[in-house]
Each structure stands twice: as structure tokens, then as C-alpha cells.
Design a protein around this motif. Sequence first.
Motif, PDB file in Angstrom:
ATOM      1  N   SER A  52      40.451  50.880  75.651  1.00  0.00           N
ATOM      2  CA  SER A  52      39.385  49.963  75.252  1.00  0.00           C
ATOM      3  C   SER A  52      39.406  48.786  76.192  1.00  0.00           C
ATOM      4  O   SER A  52      40.427  48.517  76.476  1.00  0.00           O
ATOM      5  N   GLN A  53      38.363  48.166  76.289  1.00  0.00           N
ATOM      6  CA  GLN A  53      38.645  46.774  77.129  1.00  0.00           C
ATOM      7  C   GLN A  53      39.255  45.679  76.535  1.00  0.00           C
ATOM      8  O   GLN A  53      40.120  44.965  77.246  1.00  0.00           O
ATOM      9  N   ASP A  65      44.941  53.106  71.563  1.00  0.00           N
ATOM     10  CA  ASP A  65      43.642  53.325  71.734  1.00  0.00           C
ATOM     11  C   ASP A  65      42.673  53.131  70.492  1.00  0.00           C
ATOM     12  O   ASP A  65      42.865  54.060  69.678  1.00  0.00           O
ATOM     13  N   GLY A  66      41.733  52.396  70.582  1.00  0.00           N
ATOM     14  CA  GLY A  66      40.792  52.046  69.372  1.00  0.00           C
ATOM     15  C   GLY A  66      41.119  51.465  68.144  1.00  0.00           C
ATOM     16  O   GLY A  66      40.479  51.140  67.450  1.00  0.00           O
ATOM     17  N   SER A  89      35.776  55.436  67.610  1.00  0.00           N
ATOM     18  CA  SER A  89      36.392  55.107  68.940  1.00  0.00           C
ATOM     19  C   SER A  89      36.579  56.585  69.593  1.00  0.00           C
ATOM     20  O   SER A  89      37.797  56.630  69.487  1.00  0.00           O
ATOM     21  N   ASP A  94      39.718  47.771  67.845  1.00  0.00           N
ATOM     22  CA  ASP A  94      38.075  48.021  67.677  1.00  0.00           C
ATOM     23  C   ASP A  94      37.847  48.454  66.189  1.00  0.00           C
ATOM     24  O   ASP A  94      36.922  47.789  65.586  1.00  0.00           O
ATOM     25  N   ARG A 128      37.312  52.165  81.351  1.00  0.00           N
ATOM     26  CA  ARG A 128      36.823  53.292  81.376  1.00  0.00           C
ATOM     27  C   ARG A 128      37.574  54.486  82.174  1.00  0.00           C
ATOM     28  O   ARG A 128      37.957  55.238  81.747  1.00  0.00           O
TER      29      ARG A 128
END
Length: 313
Positions: free
Chosen positions: A26-27, A203-204, A151, A207, A21
Motif C-alpha cells: 500500500s502507498q 500489507d493492507g 485490500s 488501510d 503498486r
Amino acid sequence: MRHLRALCAIADTGSLHRAARLLGVSQPSLTTQLRRIENALGAELFRRERTGCRPTLLGRSVLSRARPLVDGMSALVSEALAEVDAARDGGPLLRIGATASRVIGGWLRRLRVALPGTDISLRVDVSAHALLRDVGAGLLDVAFVHEVEGSPLAVPDGLRRHVLLDREPQFISLSRDHPAAARPVVDLGDLATDRWMVDPSVDGEWDGVRRVLHAAGLDPPVLHGDYLTAASLVVLGEVVAPCQPTSGPREDMAIRPLRDDPLAVRLLLVSRPGTDTVVVYGELEAAYREAARGAAPYHQWLVRHRSPLARTP
């Protein structure tokens, strides 16, 4: 430096979730990044415990060297930018950031014609969050980024957003001899037995793909890697991979839309307050139209959906 910043964030927060975060990623992406670093070193840097992540002896040693480098790089960038500003002859400067896109080349070409005498710099990064942080910090003037559906990006307060396209469908790339390549539109079910390749550092991206596959009741094997590697494996028939619809034609690869467009991104131009984006945005839109018309499967998709982008301005 990106790896070192990630290690410092994990140590400072004591948690992969909180570190992700903080970094705006994302984790799963951060977990993959940490695994790559540890694999390269051949040892664990953090112990994963129920209460969080704790540096190992090696981890503490690496962190003791990483922190001065991270702090030093931040200072170096700030000082270098200050020196550049001081040394400039007063001519206009435009600092652009972008996630990877087929549109960038045409955009830059158009900007150099539309803004003669402007010193235009470009930085491409897989992480939209990293680019947005740099716009917020004043290191970039604008950033063209992709926001994966489901996301949302953490846009720093005070920045302006311009939506180029609210929903751009993501297509699938597959080998020319793949059975589904013979069809103009591919069903997800046609790819149920294929290996997929996704870049978790985008990023994303992972997911989004995982959500779509799960919703379709599919659980195919997924490989993680960059999209340059993915393209070479797609050609060989080893994997299928999501791709931008503006991807240009290739004789050794098929690019097809997915039925009902389950994968999508939003295209944003984010800018600092006070940045004149009229020309910048206008040339980006023109470059996007040009790229869309040059990609036959996408142009056909735009025509079928009666998109204004299919019309010649």
C-alpha cells in the motif's frame, strides 16, 4: 535489502503510488517505510513534488550504491539456490513462506511427521506480497498469507490458490484493567478514546483498520509500530491493537472479539503449479483447528457462529 529495493522502485517509477503498486504494497506503508529510512539517515532522499518524487543529491548518492547491492543480492540468491539444488542428494524439498501466525509452529510439527525425509525450510515475512512474488519467482513452493478484507493481494499469474478460511475475524487486544475487558464482546465505541497501534508494514493492515474506524465515525490517535512493541504497550494500557483470534491466552492481556466482526482477513495457501499441496494443505487445516481450539475466546466465537472449525474432526 527491502529498504534498498523500495528506494530503487521509487526512483525508477518517480512516484510513491506507482512504486507501491510495483512492490505490491500500500502507498501509506511505502510512505512510512521511506520516512523511517530518511529519519535514520537524518536527511531527505526524495523531494516530493507535484509531478512525483525526485532524488535529492544524497538520494542519488544512496541509489548509486543501492542498485549494485540489489542486483548482486538477486544474483546471489539465484546462484545459491542453483547450487543447493545441484548439491542435494535428490531428497524432497519443501520451501514454505508465511506471514506471522500462531498456526506456523503446529503446521511445521505436523509436516515433519507427515513428510519424513523432506527438507522443510521456512521464511516468515510481514509482507504477503513479497512472499507471493517469491512463489511466482520459484524461490518458494508455497506461501500461507493473510489477505486483509478490502485490500486484495496481487497474486502472480499461474499460481494456485487454496482458501483455508474465507473470513477470519480479527480480535482486539487490550489491557486486563481496560473497562471493555470485562465484556465478552467489545464495541468499537468502547475504544473511541484509546490510542490504537497498527503495523503499516503489514500489507493492507493500516488501510483496513482506517476503513473500519472511519465507517464507525471514529478518529482515534493511531501509533505505527510492530506488533511485538504493540503487545508490550497493550499490557501497560497505552494502546489497543488488532490481533489474530488464534492468539494464545495471556494473564497480562485480554483478547476479545469486536461486535459484528468489522475487521477480517482471508487465509490463503498459494502454491506453484505442480506442487503437491494435498498433505501441506491438510496439515495446515489441522494445525489451524488445533490453534483455534486452544484460544478460548476464538473457540467460543466459532461455537456461537456454528463454524465447522469448532468441531473436532
